[in-house]
Design a protein around this motif. Sequence first.
Motif, PDB file in Angstrom:
ATOM      1  N   THR A  84       0.836  -1.208   0.000  1.00  0.00           N
ATOM      2  CA  THR A  84       0.000   0.000   0.000  1.00  0.00           C
ATOM      3  C   THR A  84       0.867   1.252   0.000  1.00  0.00           C
ATOM      4  OG1 THR A  84      -1.747  -1.180   1.169  1.00  0.00           O
ATOM      5  CG2 THR A  84      -1.820   1.229   1.248  1.00  0.00           C
ATOM      6  N   TRP A  85       1.947   1.249   0.757  1.00  0.00           N
ATOM      7  CA  TRP A  85       2.837   2.409   0.820  1.00  0.00           C
ATOM      8  C   TRP A  85       3.406   2.711  -0.571  1.00  0.00           C
ATOM      9  CZ3 TRP A  85       7.872   3.780  -0.158  1.00  0.00           C
ATOM     10  CH2 TRP A  85       8.328   4.939   0.431  1.00  0.00           C
ATOM     11  N   PHE A  86       3.868   1.675  -1.255  1.00  0.00           N
ATOM     12  CA  PHE A  86       4.427   1.877  -2.595  1.00  0.00           C
ATOM     13  C   PHE A  86       3.353   2.290  -3.593  1.00  0.00           C
ATOM     14  CE2 PHE A  86       8.110  -0.350  -0.912  1.00  0.00           C
ATOM     15  CZ  PHE A  86       9.152   0.330  -1.531  1.00  0.00           C
ATOM     16  N   ALA A  87       2.171   1.687  -3.502  1.00  0.00           N
ATOM     17  CA  ALA A  87       1.084   2.029  -4.430  1.00  0.00           C
ATOM     18  C   ALA A  87       0.624   3.468  -4.225  1.00  0.00           C
ATOM     19  CB  ALA A  87      -0.085   1.072  -4.253  1.00  0.00           C
ATOM     20  N   GLU A  88       0.630   3.953  -2.984  1.00  0.00           N
ATOM     21  CA  GLU A  88       0.229   5.341  -2.725  1.00  0.00           C
ATOM     22  C   GLU A  88       1.228   6.326  -3.326  1.00  0.00           C
ATOM     23  OE1 GLU A  88      -0.188   5.588   1.501  1.00  0.00           O
ATOM     24  OE2 GLU A  88      -2.205   4.713   1.482  1.00  0.00           O
ATOM     25  N   ARG A  89       2.483   5.974  -3.334  1.00  0.00           N
ATOM     26  CA  ARG A  89       3.500   6.892  -3.836  1.00  0.00           C
ATOM     27  C   ARG A  89       3.707   6.804  -5.346  1.00  0.00           C
ATOM     28  NH1 ARG A  89       3.207   6.267   0.973  1.00  0.00           N
ATOM     29  NH2 ARG A  89       4.033   7.686   2.515  1.00  0.00           N
ATOM     30  N   TYR A  90       3.614   5.599  -5.897  1.00  0.00           N
ATOM     31  CA  TYR A  90       3.933   5.411  -7.312  1.00  0.00           C
ATOM     32  C   TYR A  90       2.734   4.978  -8.160  1.00  0.00           C
ATOM     33  CZ  TYR A  90       8.663   5.438  -5.421  1.00  0.00           C
ATOM     34  OH  TYR A  90       9.817   5.774  -4.770  1.00  0.00           O
ATOM     35  N   GLY A  91       1.597   4.733  -7.540  1.00  0.00           N
ATOM     36  CA  GLY A  91       0.415   4.271  -8.266  1.00  0.00           C
ATOM     37  C   GLY A  91       0.375   2.751  -8.318  1.00  0.00           C
ATOM     38  N   ASP A  92      -0.752   2.213  -8.725  1.00  0.00           N
ATOM     39  CA  ASP A  92      -0.925   0.758  -8.783  1.00  0.00           C
ATOM     40  C   ASP A  92      -0.001   0.102  -9.794  1.00  0.00           C
ATOM     41  OD1 ASP A  92      -2.806   0.685  -6.783  1.00  0.00           O
ATOM     42  OD2 ASP A  92      -4.522   0.760  -8.149  1.00  0.00           O
ATOM     43  N   PHE A  93       0.547   0.880 -10.718  1.00  0.00           N
ATOM     44  CA  PHE A  93       1.471   0.345 -11.726  1.00  0.00           C
ATOM     45  C   PHE A  93       2.676  -0.322 -11.076  1.00  0.00           C
ATOM     46  CE2 PHE A  93       5.391   0.984 -14.150  1.00  0.00           C
ATOM     47  CZ  PHE A  93       5.104   0.234 -15.266  1.00  0.00           C
ATOM     48  N   VAL A  94       3.079   0.155  -9.910  1.00  0.00           N
ATOM     49  CA  VAL A  94       4.278  -0.354  -9.261  1.00  0.00           C
ATOM     50  C   VAL A  94       4.091  -1.796  -8.763  1.00  0.00           C
ATOM     51  CG1 VAL A  94       3.879   0.378  -6.874  1.00  0.00           C
ATOM     52  CG2 VAL A  94       6.182   0.415  -7.778  1.00  0.00           C
ATOM     53  N   LEU A  95       2.861  -2.235  -8.640  1.00  0.00           N
ATOM     54  CA  LEU A  95       2.594  -3.594  -8.176  1.00  0.00           C
ATOM     55  C   LEU A  95       2.383  -4.516  -9.375  1.00  0.00           C
ATOM     56  CD1 LEU A  95       0.047  -2.735  -5.346  1.00  0.00           C
ATOM     57  CD2 LEU A  95       2.500  -3.137  -5.104  1.00  0.00           C
ATOM     58  N   PHE A  96       3.038  -5.663  -9.360  1.00  0.00           N
ATOM     59  CA  PHE A  96       2.845  -6.621 -10.443  1.00  0.00           C
ATOM     60  C   PHE A  96       1.450  -7.223 -10.395  1.00  0.00           C
ATOM     61  CE2 PHE A  96       7.517  -6.807 -10.942  1.00  0.00           C
ATOM     62  CZ  PHE A  96       7.565  -6.649 -12.303  1.00  0.00           C
ATOM     63  N   ARG A  97       0.840  -7.285  -9.206  1.00  0.00           N
ATOM     64  CA  ARG A  97      -0.534  -7.773  -9.062  1.00  0.00           C
ATOM     65  C   ARG A  97      -1.373  -6.663  -8.438  1.00  0.00           C
ATOM     66  NH1 ARG A  97       0.364 -12.874  -5.612  1.00  0.00           N
ATOM     67  NH2 ARG A  97       2.184 -11.696  -5.031  1.00  0.00           N
ATOM     68  N   PRO A  98      -1.782  -5.681  -9.248  1.00  0.00           N
ATOM     69  CA  PRO A  98      -2.563  -4.577  -8.689  1.00  0.00           C
ATOM     70  C   PRO A  98      -3.937  -5.057  -8.234  1.00  0.00           C
ATOM     71  CG  PRO A  98      -2.492  -4.393 -11.065  1.00  0.00           C
ATOM     72  CD  PRO A  98      -1.581  -5.528 -10.682  1.00  0.00           C
TER      73      PRO A  98
END
Length: 135
Positions: free
Chosen positions: A74-88
């Motif tokens: 969640t921390w990474f998704a908040e900063r970089y968007g859901d794109f940063v997660l391989f499984r959004p």
Amino acid sequence: MKAILASLILFFAAEGPLADPQEEARAQDLMREIRCVACENEPISNSGSDIAADMRERVRAMVAEGQTNQEIRTWFAERYGDFVLFRPPSRGLGGFLLWGAPFIFLLAGGALAFAISRNRRSSGRVEAVAPEDSN
């Protein structure tokens, strides 16, 4: 204040692998799930970019702080968007439409093709009409 100071110390001191092998394994798993923002489709565990190194250190620091995997994602998704997660995460109607629309269109196209084919068969029939006797 102590928590902030401890976080900063862990963040800047976590340059190498974590001391606890289980925490390091968890951090490595998370690093394979998070995409490098500089390299397309490459996890931060494999990327050689500077930002990926910073992201790896941030993952290790957050694992050392005791944050859960979901909190870190969640921390990474908040900063970089859901794109940063391989499984959004799939969110509501938009996620359903994204994955369900092709199947809906396939079914609608099949029904339309069936209706057109049935209509052509019924309209193509010629009824026999008895000739009129003109005598």
